[in-house]
Write a protein that holds these residues in place. Structure first.
Motif, PDB file in Angstrom:
ATOM      1  N   PHE A 125       0.851  -1.192   0.000  1.00 29.24           N
ATOM      2  CA  PHE A 125       0.000   0.000   0.000  1.00 29.24           C
ATOM      3  C   PHE A 125       0.886   1.242   0.000  1.00 29.24           C
ATOM      4  CE2 PHE A 125      -3.507   2.739   1.347  1.00 29.24           C
ATOM      5  CZ  PHE A 125      -4.613   2.093   0.795  1.00 29.24           C
ATOM      6  N   VAL A 126       0.483   2.284  -0.736  1.00 31.21           N
ATOM      7  CA  VAL A 126       1.344   3.458  -0.900  1.00 31.21           C
ATOM      8  C   VAL A 126       0.592   4.740  -0.572  1.00 31.21           C
ATOM      9  CG1 VAL A 126       0.775   3.861  -3.344  1.00 31.21           C
ATOM     10  CG2 VAL A 126       3.037   4.508  -2.469  1.00 31.21           C
ATOM     11  N   GLY A 127       1.339   5.761  -0.185  1.00 34.75           N
ATOM     12  CA  GLY A 127       0.759   7.072   0.088  1.00 34.75           C
ATOM     13  C   GLY A 127       1.353   8.122  -0.840  1.00 34.75           C
ATOM     14  N   ILE A 128       0.523   9.039  -1.317  1.00 32.33           N
ATOM     15  CA  ILE A 128       0.984  10.137  -2.170  1.00 32.33           C
ATOM     16  C   ILE A 128       0.508  11.444  -1.554  1.00 32.33           C
ATOM     17  CG2 ILE A 128       0.824  11.232  -4.442  1.00 32.33           C
ATOM     18  CD1 ILE A 128       0.550   8.530  -5.704  1.00 32.33           C
ATOM     19  N   ILE A 129       1.403  12.430  -1.486  1.00 35.19           N
ATOM     20  CA  ILE A 129       1.074  13.740  -0.917  1.00 35.19           C
ATOM     21  C   ILE A 129       1.279  14.819  -1.968  1.00 35.19           C
ATOM     22  CG2 ILE A 129       1.657  15.443   0.848  1.00 35.19           C
ATOM     23  CD1 ILE A 129       2.613  13.170   2.623  1.00 35.19           C
ATOM     24  N   PHE A 130       0.287  15.712  -2.083  1.00 34.42           N
ATOM     25  CA  PHE A 130       0.375  16.860  -2.975  1.00 34.42           C
ATOM     26  C   PHE A 130       0.515  18.113  -2.112  1.00 34.42           C
ATOM     27  CE2 PHE A 130      -1.685  13.618  -5.429  1.00 34.42           C
ATOM     28  CZ  PHE A 130      -1.292  13.837  -6.749  1.00 34.42           C
ATOM     29  N   SER A 131       1.675  18.753  -2.188  1.00 32.73           N
ATOM     30  CA  SER A 131       1.891  20.002  -1.465  1.00 32.73           C
ATOM     31  C   SER A 131       1.527  21.156  -2.399  1.00 32.73           C
ATOM     32  CB  SER A 131       3.354  20.121  -1.026  1.00 32.73           C
ATOM     33  OG  SER A 131       3.598  21.383  -0.442  1.00 32.73           O
ATOM     34  N   VAL A 132       0.541  21.954  -1.984  1.00 33.40           N
ATOM     35  CA  VAL A 132       0.038  23.026  -2.853  1.00 33.40           C
ATOM     36  C   VAL A 132       0.021  24.364  -2.108  1.00 33.40           C
ATOM     37  CG1 VAL A 132      -1.369  21.515  -4.298  1.00 33.40           C
ATOM     38  CG2 VAL A 132      -2.330  22.416  -2.191  1.00 33.40           C
ATOM     39  N   TYR A 133      -0.104  25.425  -2.885  1.00 36.05           N
ATOM     40  CA  TYR A 133      -0.154  26.793  -2.368  1.00 36.05           C
ATOM     41  C   TYR A 133       1.108  27.169  -1.602  1.00 36.05           C
ATOM     42  CZ  TYR A 133      -5.002  26.617  -3.803  1.00 36.05           C
ATOM     43  OH  TYR A 133      -6.152  26.485  -4.546  1.00 36.05           O
ATOM     44  N   GLN A 134       2.237  26.675  -2.072  1.00 41.02           N
ATOM     45  CA  GLN A 134       3.519  27.087  -1.527  1.00 41.02           C
ATOM     46  C   GLN A 134       4.183  28.009  -2.536  1.00 41.02           C
ATOM     47  OE1 GLN A 134       6.077  24.906   1.216  1.00 41.02           O
ATOM     48  NE2 GLN A 134       5.373  23.080   0.152  1.00 41.02           N
ATOM     49  N   SER A 135       4.795  29.066  -2.055  1.00 42.35           N
ATOM     50  CA  SER A 135       5.505  30.010  -2.919  1.00 42.35           C
ATOM     51  C   SER A 135       6.964  30.060  -2.525  1.00 42.35           C
ATOM     52  CB  SER A 135       4.890  31.416  -2.816  1.00 42.35           C
ATOM     53  OG  SER A 135       3.557  31.403  -3.254  1.00 42.35           O
ATOM     54  N   ASP A 136       7.833  29.999  -3.538  1.00 43.17           N
ATOM     55  CA  ASP A 136       9.253  30.147  -3.262  1.00 43.17           C
ATOM     56  C   ASP A 136       9.532  31.576  -2.805  1.00 43.17           C
ATOM     57  OD1 ASP A 136       9.793  27.542  -4.029  1.00 43.17           O
ATOM     58  OD2 ASP A 136      10.043  28.100  -6.141  1.00 43.17           O
ATOM     59  N   THR A 137      10.659  31.759  -2.133  1.00 40.69           N
ATOM     60  CA  THR A 137      11.039  33.090  -1.670  1.00 40.69           C
ATOM     61  C   THR A 137      11.123  34.054  -2.845  1.00 40.69           C
ATOM     62  OG1 THR A 137      12.325  32.082   0.113  1.00 40.69           O
ATOM     63  CG2 THR A 137      12.758  34.407  -0.385  1.00 40.69           C
ATOM     64  N   GLY A 138      10.390  35.151  -2.734  1.00 42.83           N
ATOM     65  CA  GLY A 138      10.399  36.147  -3.802  1.00 42.83           C
ATOM     66  C   GLY A 138       9.476  35.826  -4.952  1.00 42.83           C
ATOM     67  N   SER A 139       8.739  34.708  -4.858  1.00 40.05           N
ATOM     68  CA  SER A 139       7.836  34.309  -5.939  1.00 40.05           C
ATOM     69  C   SER A 139       6.401  34.362  -5.460  1.00 40.05           C
ATOM     70  CB  SER A 139       8.163  32.880  -6.409  1.00 40.05           C
ATOM     71  OG  SER A 139       7.193  32.413  -7.310  1.00 40.05           O
ATOM     72  N   THR A 140       5.487  34.752  -6.362  1.00 38.91           N
ATOM     73  CA  THR A 140       4.069  34.832  -6.018  1.00 38.91           C
ATOM     74  C   THR A 140       3.291  33.663  -6.592  1.00 38.91           C
ATOM     75  OG1 THR A 140       3.647  36.217  -7.959  1.00 38.91           O
ATOM     76  CG2 THR A 140       4.117  37.350  -5.880  1.00 38.91           C
ATOM     77  N   GLY A 141       3.951  32.784  -7.346  1.00 34.31           N
ATOM     78  CA  GLY A 141       3.276  31.667  -7.986  1.00 34.31           C
ATOM     79  C   GLY A 141       3.003  30.528  -7.024  1.00 34.31           C
ATOM     80  N   ASN A 142       2.104  29.647  -7.430  1.00 39.06           N
ATOM     81  CA  ASN A 142       1.760  28.477  -6.631  1.00 39.06           C
ATOM     82  C   ASN A 142       2.713  27.343  -6.981  1.00 39.06           C
ATOM     83  OD1 ASN A 142       0.585  26.398  -5.209  1.00 39.06           O
ATOM     84  ND2 ASN A 142      -1.172  26.206  -6.568  1.00 39.06           N
ATOM     85  N   HIS A 143       3.500  26.925  -6.012  1.00 40.42           N
ATOM     86  CA  HIS A 143       4.495  25.884  -6.233  1.00 40.42           C
ATOM     87  C   HIS A 143       3.924  24.538  -5.780  1.00 40.42           C
ATOM     88  CE1 HIS A 143       8.398  24.233  -6.986  1.00 40.42           C
ATOM     89  NE2 HIS A 143       8.600  23.894  -5.736  1.00 40.42           N
ATOM     90  N   VAL A 144       3.838  23.576  -6.700  1.00 37.08           N
ATOM     91  CA  VAL A 144       3.274  22.266  -6.405  1.00 37.08           C
ATOM     92  C   VAL A 144       4.394  21.228  -6.306  1.00 37.08           C
ATOM     93  CG1 VAL A 144       1.772  20.416  -7.232  1.00 37.08           C
ATOM     94  CG2 VAL A 144       1.099  22.804  -7.551  1.00 37.08           C
ATOM     95  N   GLN A 145       4.348  20.420  -5.259  1.00 31.62           N
ATOM     96  CA  GLN A 145       5.289  19.316  -5.095  1.00 31.62           C
ATOM     97  C   GLN A 145       4.512  18.035  -4.801  1.00 31.62           C
ATOM     98  OE1 GLN A 145       7.834  21.137  -1.941  1.00 31.62           O
ATOM     99  NE2 GLN A 145       9.526  20.723  -3.333  1.00 31.62           N
ATOM    100  N   VAL A 146       5.067  16.914  -5.238  1.00 32.35           N
ATOM    101  CA  VAL A 146       4.424  15.617  -5.024  1.00 32.35           C
ATOM    102  C   VAL A 146       5.457  14.631  -4.493  1.00 32.35           C
ATOM    103  CG1 VAL A 146       3.094  13.742  -6.055  1.00 32.35           C
ATOM    104  CG2 VAL A 146       2.875  16.062  -6.957  1.00 32.35           C
ATOM    105  N   THR A 147       5.056  13.844  -3.512  1.00 28.35           N
ATOM    106  CA  THR A 147       5.930  12.780  -3.037  1.00 28.35           C
ATOM    107  C   THR A 147       5.141  11.492  -2.878  1.00 28.35           C
ATOM    108  OG1 THR A 147       7.610  12.169  -1.389  1.00 28.35           O
ATOM    109  CG2 THR A 147       5.596  13.151  -0.554  1.00 28.35           C
ATOM    110  N   CYS A 148       5.832  10.401  -3.056  1.00 31.57           N
ATOM    111  CA  CYS A 148       5.235   9.072  -2.952  1.00 31.57           C
ATOM    112  C   CYS A 148       6.028   8.327  -1.877  1.00 31.57           C
ATOM    113  CB  CYS A 148       5.352   8.382  -4.312  1.00 31.57           C
ATOM    114  SG  CYS A 148       4.553   6.791  -4.438  1.00 31.57           S
ATOM    115  N   PHE A 149       5.347   7.728  -0.899  1.00 31.33           N
ATOM    116  CA  PHE A 149       6.101   7.170   0.226  1.00 31.33           C
ATOM    117  C   PHE A 149       5.455   5.917   0.807  1.00 31.33           C
ATOM    118  CE2 PHE A 149       2.795   9.477   2.322  1.00 31.33           C
ATOM    119  CZ  PHE A 149       2.643   8.917   3.577  1.00 31.33           C
ATOM    120  N   GLN A 150       6.295   5.181   1.536  1.00 29.68           N
ATOM    121  CA  GLN A 150       5.851   4.102   2.401  1.00 29.68           C
ATOM    122  C   GLN A 150       6.536   4.281   3.750  1.00 29.68           C
ATOM    123  OE1 GLN A 150       6.427   0.285   0.101  1.00 29.68           O
ATOM    124  NE2 GLN A 150       4.246   0.086   0.589  1.00 29.68           N
ATOM    125  N   ALA A 151       6.204   3.434   4.706  1.00 31.08           N
ATOM    126  CA  ALA A 151       6.801   3.517   6.033  1.00 31.08           C
ATOM    127  C   ALA A 151       7.644   2.278   6.307  1.00 31.08           C
ATOM    128  CB  ALA A 151       5.707   3.652   7.104  1.00 31.08           C
TER     129      ALA A 151
END
Length: 260
Positions: A125-151
């Motif tokens: 079984f796997v987990g996926i996380i979507f990180s949204v509404y993050q902005s890099d320093t000095g940036s106003t854009g929406n930065h999206v990141q995705v990770t796939c993980f197990q324990a």
């Protein structure tokens, strides 16, 4: 106990499922959202192929956690059986996804514990996380990141293990299109439940009723303007693009038939 030699090596995620999950994650920057992932697993190679998703209704909105009930898991399993019959291939619930609005993509200790619970039932079984509404320093854009993980267990504690995630570019499937189209309805149901629904009619205080009704209306208008309308516009653009492509292919076919 989670076996160290039984973990996923790679996860293949179709682009239409990725789009559906990301669309869901972007619907709110105040609370986390979640859903279940459906596909098939190669037990020998330890590779998971995710080709469908189930967007879940949240009975309790929280900014830092999500919960999947046994009933929702059971419903998703039934949907997987339906897809298996329709597509004539083995399908099952193979993972879960949720969003991290305004915070890091890495799973929290709560996420890792949740993942451990699922792996007790299914080691792959796997987990996926979507990180949204993050902005890099000095940036106003929406930065999206995705990770796939197990324990996995490291000493007396459980840690996350990153799993290779590959996005497969395919045309959108009908069942995933239906999942995306159901998103405004699910969000609307959540808002009605959140603000009391039919129970508001029993509130004796007229001002309280008016206040709750006003907030519910604002929330529903937000869903229409920020989710439903853009979604319809996007699907309409996709339809026009597909129709244009069909026209071009018909011209090519006619030309080839004429030449031969």
């Amino acid at each position: 106990m989670i076996s160290e030699d039984k973990y996923l090596k790679r996860v293949l995620l179709t682009s239409d499922v990725y789009a559906a999950c990301l669309q869901h994650a972007l619907t709110t920057e105040k609370e986390e959202v979640m859903g279940l992932l459906i596909g098939e697993v190669d037990e020998k190679k330890c590779i998971s192929q995710i080709s469908a998703c189930v967007i879940l209704h949240r009975s309790d909105k929280q900014p830092d956690r999500v919960e999947i009930s046994p009933e929702q898991l059971c419903t998703a399993s039934g949907y997987a059986d339906e897809l298996a019959h329709k597509l004539d291939k083995p399908m099952r619930v193979v993972g879960w996804y949720h969003s991290h609005p305004h915070i890091t993509v890495w799973p929290s200790h709560v996420d890792v514990r949740t993942q451990v619970m699922y792996q007790m039932m299914d080691p792959l079984f796997v987990g996926i996380i979507f990180s949204v509404y993050q902005s890099d320093t000095g940036s106003t854009g929406n930065h999206v990141q995705v990770t796939c993980f197990q324990a996995y267990k490291a000493g007396s504690e459980y840690q996350r293990r990153e799993i290779e995630l590959v996005i497969e570019n395919i045309s959108i499937q009908r069942y995933n299109l239906e999942s995306i189209a159901s998103l405004p309805r699910i969000l609307s149901q959540e808002e009605v439940q959140r603000h009391g629904g039919e129970g508001d009619d029993n509130i004796e205080d007229g001002l309280t009723w008016l206040h709750n009704d006003a907030f519910q209306t604002l929330a529903l208008v937000h869903i229409v303007s920020k989710v439903a309308k853009p979604l319809c516009e996007d699907l309409d653009a996709r339809l026009k693009s597909v129709n244009l492509r069909i026209t071009e292919l018909e011209k090519i076919k006619k030309k080839l038939l004429t030449e031969h």
